[in-house]
Design a protein around this motif. Structure first.
Motif, PDB file in Angstrom:
ATOM      1  N   ARG A 130     -43.491 -28.035 -17.093  1.00 15.69           N
ATOM      2  CA  ARG A 130     -42.080 -28.039 -16.708  1.00 15.69           C
ATOM      3  C   ARG A 130     -41.700 -26.754 -15.968  1.00 15.69           C
ATOM      4  NH1 ARG A 130     -38.149 -30.170 -21.071  1.00 15.69           N
ATOM      5  NH2 ARG A 130     -38.720 -32.121 -20.033  1.00 15.69           N
ATOM      6  N   ALA A 131     -42.270 -25.631 -16.417  1.00 16.15           N
ATOM      7  CA  ALA A 131     -41.974 -24.360 -15.754  1.00 16.15           C
ATOM      8  C   ALA A 131     -42.447 -24.390 -14.310  1.00 16.15           C
ATOM      9  CB  ALA A 131     -42.639 -23.212 -16.506  1.00 16.15           C
ATOM     10  N   TYR A 132     -43.626 -24.942 -14.075  1.00 17.08           N
ATOM     11  CA  TYR A 132     -44.122 -25.046 -12.699  1.00 17.08           C
ATOM     12  C   TYR A 132     -43.287 -26.020 -11.880  1.00 17.08           C
ATOM     13  CZ  TYR A 132     -48.342 -22.257 -13.438  1.00 17.08           C
ATOM     14  OH  TYR A 132     -49.209 -21.224 -13.671  1.00 17.08           O
ATOM     15  N   GLN A 133     -42.786 -27.067 -12.520  1.00 15.33           N
ATOM     16  CA  GLN A 133     -41.894 -27.991 -11.815  1.00 15.33           C
ATOM     17  C   GLN A 133     -40.610 -27.277 -11.395  1.00 15.33           C
ATOM     18  OE1 GLN A 133     -41.861 -31.170 -14.857  1.00 15.33           O
ATOM     19  NE2 GLN A 133     -42.453 -32.593 -13.216  1.00 15.33           N
ATOM     20  N   ASN A 134     -40.069 -26.481 -12.301  1.00 15.63           N
ATOM     21  CA  ASN A 134     -38.862 -25.721 -11.978  1.00 15.63           C
ATOM     22  C   ASN A 134     -39.121 -24.720 -10.860  1.00 15.63           C
ATOM     23  OD1 ASN A 134     -37.393 -27.052 -13.951  1.00 15.63           O
ATOM     24  ND2 ASN A 134     -37.800 -25.510 -15.525  1.00 15.63           N
ATOM     25  N   LEU A 135     -40.364 -24.309 -10.737  1.00 15.63           N
ATOM     26  CA  LEU A 135     -40.741 -23.387  -9.674  1.00 15.63           C
ATOM     27  C   LEU A 135     -40.832 -24.097  -8.327  1.00 15.63           C
ATOM     28  CD1 LEU A 135     -41.485 -20.369  -9.498  1.00 15.63           C
ATOM     29  CD2 LEU A 135     -43.873 -21.012  -9.788  1.00 15.63           C
ATOM     30  N   GLY A 136     -40.897 -25.445  -8.372  1.00 14.25           N
ATOM     31  CA  GLY A 136     -40.917 -26.222  -7.140  1.00 14.25           C
ATOM     32  C   GLY A 136     -42.260 -26.841  -6.814  1.00 14.25           C
ATOM     33  N   LEU A 137     -43.233 -26.733  -7.714  1.00 17.70           N
ATOM     34  CA  LEU A 137     -44.544 -27.332  -7.466  1.00 17.70           C
ATOM     35  C   LEU A 137     -44.495 -28.823  -7.791  1.00 17.70           C
ATOM     36  CD1 LEU A 137     -45.298 -24.257  -7.663  1.00 17.70           C
ATOM     37  CD2 LEU A 137     -47.490 -24.997  -8.611  1.00 17.70           C
ATOM     38  N   ASN A 138     -45.231 -29.612  -7.007  1.00 10.37           N
ATOM     39  CA  ASN A 138     -45.336 -31.024  -7.338  1.00 10.37           C
ATOM     40  C   ASN A 138     -46.457 -31.229  -8.359  1.00 10.37           C
ATOM     41  OD1 ASN A 138     -47.894 -31.322  -5.940  1.00 10.37           O
ATOM     42  ND2 ASN A 138     -46.741 -31.410  -4.010  1.00 10.37           N
ATOM     43  N   LEU A 139     -46.589 -32.455  -8.866  1.00  9.22           N
ATOM     44  CA  LEU A 139     -47.538 -32.700  -9.949  1.00  9.22           C
ATOM     45  C   LEU A 139     -48.984 -32.461  -9.529  1.00  9.22           C
ATOM     46  CD1 LEU A 139     -45.977 -35.860 -11.640  1.00  9.22           C
ATOM     47  CD2 LEU A 139     -45.755 -33.467 -12.287  1.00  9.22           C
ATOM     48  N   ASP A 140     -49.331 -32.801  -8.285  1.00  7.94           N
ATOM     49  CA  ASP A 140     -50.695 -32.551  -7.804  1.00  7.94           C
ATOM     50  C   ASP A 140     -50.997 -31.052  -7.793  1.00  7.94           C
ATOM     51  OD1 ASP A 140     -51.263 -35.234  -7.463  1.00  7.94           O
ATOM     52  OD2 ASP A 140     -50.609 -35.264  -5.357  1.00  7.94           O
ATOM     53  N   GLU A 141     -50.018 -30.254  -7.335  1.00  6.84           N
ATOM     54  CA  GLU A 141     -50.204 -28.803  -7.309  1.00  6.84           C
ATOM     55  C   GLU A 141     -50.308 -28.237  -8.723  1.00  6.84           C
ATOM     56  OE1 GLU A 141     -47.795 -27.738  -3.152  1.00  6.84           O
ATOM     57  OE2 GLU A 141     -46.710 -27.865  -5.061  1.00  6.84           O
ATOM     58  N   ILE A 142     -49.494 -28.769  -9.633  1.00  4.90           N
ATOM     59  CA  ILE A 142     -49.543 -28.301 -11.017  1.00  4.90           C
ATOM     60  C   ILE A 142     -50.903 -28.613 -11.634  1.00  4.90           C
ATOM     61  CG2 ILE A 142     -48.583 -28.634 -13.332  1.00  4.90           C
ATOM     62  CD1 ILE A 142     -45.877 -29.204 -11.968  1.00  4.90           C
ATOM     63  N   LYS A 143     -51.423 -29.781 -11.332  1.00  2.00           N
ATOM     64  CA  LYS A 143     -52.737 -30.156 -11.869  1.00  2.00           C
ATOM     65  C   LYS A 143     -53.808 -29.200 -11.369  1.00  2.00           C
ATOM     66  CE  LYS A 143     -55.885 -34.080 -12.354  1.00  2.00           C
ATOM     67  NZ  LYS A 143     -56.170 -35.482 -11.952  1.00  2.00           N
ATOM     68  N   LEU A 144     -53.732 -28.826 -10.102  1.00  2.00           N
ATOM     69  CA  LEU A 144     -54.695 -27.873  -9.557  1.00  2.00           C
ATOM     70  C   LEU A 144     -54.560 -26.509 -10.226  1.00  2.00           C
ATOM     71  CD1 LEU A 144     -54.513 -28.702  -5.736  1.00  2.00           C
ATOM     72  CD2 LEU A 144     -56.397 -29.196  -7.303  1.00  2.00           C
ATOM     73  N   VAL A 145     -53.308 -26.108 -10.486  1.00  2.00           N
ATOM     74  CA  VAL A 145     -53.075 -24.821 -11.158  1.00  2.00           C
ATOM     75  C   VAL A 145     -53.707 -24.835 -12.541  1.00  2.00           C
ATOM     76  CG1 VAL A 145     -51.329 -23.305 -12.161  1.00  2.00           C
ATOM     77  CG2 VAL A 145     -50.968 -24.279  -9.895  1.00  2.00           C
ATOM     78  N   LEU A 146     -53.445 -25.905 -13.303  1.00  2.00           N
ATOM     79  CA  LEU A 146     -53.951 -25.987 -14.672  1.00  2.00           C
ATOM     80  C   LEU A 146     -55.470 -26.093 -14.708  1.00  2.00           C
ATOM     81  CD1 LEU A 146     -51.279 -28.375 -16.253  1.00  2.00           C
ATOM     82  CD2 LEU A 146     -51.386 -25.883 -16.337  1.00  2.00           C
ATOM     83  N   GLU A 147     -56.036 -26.739 -13.707  1.00  2.00           N
ATOM     84  CA  GLU A 147     -57.495 -26.847 -13.651  1.00  2.00           C
ATOM     85  C   GLU A 147     -58.135 -25.576 -13.103  1.00  2.00           C
ATOM     86  OE1 GLU A 147     -58.033 -30.298 -11.251  1.00  2.00           O
ATOM     87  OE2 GLU A 147     -57.694 -31.716 -12.912  1.00  2.00           O
ATOM     88  N   GLY A 148     -57.316 -24.791 -12.394  1.00  2.00           N
ATOM     89  CA  GLY A 148     -57.811 -23.510 -11.875  1.00  2.00           C
ATOM     90  C   GLY A 148     -58.903 -23.656 -10.839  1.00  2.00           C
ATOM     91  N   ASN A 149     -58.861 -24.719 -10.039  1.00  2.00           N
ATOM     92  CA  ASN A 149     -59.947 -24.947  -9.080  1.00  2.00           C
ATOM     93  C   ASN A 149     -59.469 -24.936  -7.627  1.00  2.00           C
ATOM     94  OD1 ASN A 149     -58.514 -27.298  -9.003  1.00  2.00           O
ATOM     95  ND2 ASN A 149     -60.202 -28.642  -9.630  1.00  2.00           N
ATOM     96  N   SER A 150     -58.354 -24.238  -7.351  1.00  2.00           N
ATOM     97  CA  SER A 150     -57.886 -24.167  -5.974  1.00  2.00           C
ATOM     98  C   SER A 150     -57.539 -22.735  -5.612  1.00  2.00           C
ATOM     99  CB  SER A 150     -56.653 -25.060  -5.779  1.00  2.00           C
ATOM    100  OG  SER A 150     -56.118 -24.883  -4.487  1.00  2.00           O
ATOM    101  N   SER A 151     -58.144 -22.227  -4.559  1.00  2.00           N
ATOM    102  CA  SER A 151     -57.862 -20.854  -4.126  1.00  2.00           C
ATOM    103  C   SER A 151     -56.494 -20.746  -3.458  1.00  2.00           C
ATOM    104  CB  SER A 151     -58.949 -20.398  -3.137  1.00  2.00           C
ATOM    105  OG  SER A 151     -58.974 -21.253  -2.007  1.00  2.00           O
TER     106      SER A 151
END
Length: 247
Positions: free
Chosen positions: A56-77
């Protein structure tokens, strides 16, 4: 709270969402339940409340769900760049709100001051010392840009009858702004003047002080009460003119 199992309904109630949203998060692999029973009932650990809060915090930051998934997986530079840009956007919004707050408070104060003293009447004010930012104004700058950057500030002219101020002062709006000059503490004689140009305002102010027998210092300040600089002489405005009395 112990790390216990919660039904999807109870978990949804805790985090303030719907079971439908939890099912969708499961389908896209964003937040999977800890346990799915044979009857299809989903159960989450109470520790997963934190995971949902992060989403939810990342959503409030303006990230979409695909971007949040990448953040949580930690696999995107690219994620650090995305997150930093969102944080910069938030910082800009905060600063814009601070500017708006300052202008609103200033407008209220200006209205009270005008009601108390009226136009073209001398009065006295004591001011504490202020750290300020000073820059050269040579009359060639873009006026709209100058107003945008310095609206609501305090300005001055070394020669009271010059049509353009030689320098421009303004108060720092944020703690991280660097100042390079000081307005010393002291008593000022002031007047609120409705004018078209700084030249006319200062000329009237000098006439008022001379009529009352005050000899003022040549460093004359003017404070824009209309939140809009008038140094280009395009339109009328109300400004407070002030100067120290010569000892």
């Amino acid at each position: 709270m112990k790390n216990e199992l919660l039904s999807s309904g109870k978990f949804a109630e805790y985090v303030g969402t719907s079971r439908k949203t939890l099912i969708y998060y499961d389908e896209i692999g964003l937040l999977k339940p800890y346990l799915v029973k044979e009857n299809g009932y989903r159960y989450y650990l109470t520790s997963q409340i934190l995971e949902f809060s992060i989403i939810r915090a990342y959503q409030n930051l303006g990230l979409n769900l695909d971007e949040i998934k990448l953040v949580l997986e930690g696999n995107s530079s690219e994620i650090d760049e995305i997150v930093n840009e969102k944080l910069n956007d938030i910082d800009r919004q905060i600063r814009d709100l601070e500017i708006t707050k300052r202008i609103v408070l200033q407008t209220r104060k200006s209205s009270e001051l005008l009601s108390e003293h009226g136009l073209d009447t001398l009065f006295f004010e004591h001011h504490d010392a202020h750290n300020i930012i000073i820059s050269r104004y040579d009359g060639t700058s873009n006026h709209a840009h100058t107003r945008s950057e310095l609206a609501g500030g305090i300005y001055y002219t070394e020669n009271g009858l010059e049509t353009e101020p030689y320098h421009v002062f303004h108060f720092p709006m944020f703690p991280d702004e660097k100042t390079n000059a000081v307005i010393d503490e002291g008593d000022f004689v002031c007047a609120i003047i409705n004018t078209i140009t700084v030249y006319d305002a200062v000329k009237k102010f000098m006439s008022l002080t001379e009529k009352e027998g005050y000899k003022i210092q040549p460093r004359i300040f003017f404070f824009d009460m209309s939140n809009d600089m008038i140094i280009d002489g395009i339109k009328g405005s109300i400004i407070k003119v002030l100067a120290r009395i010569e000892n």
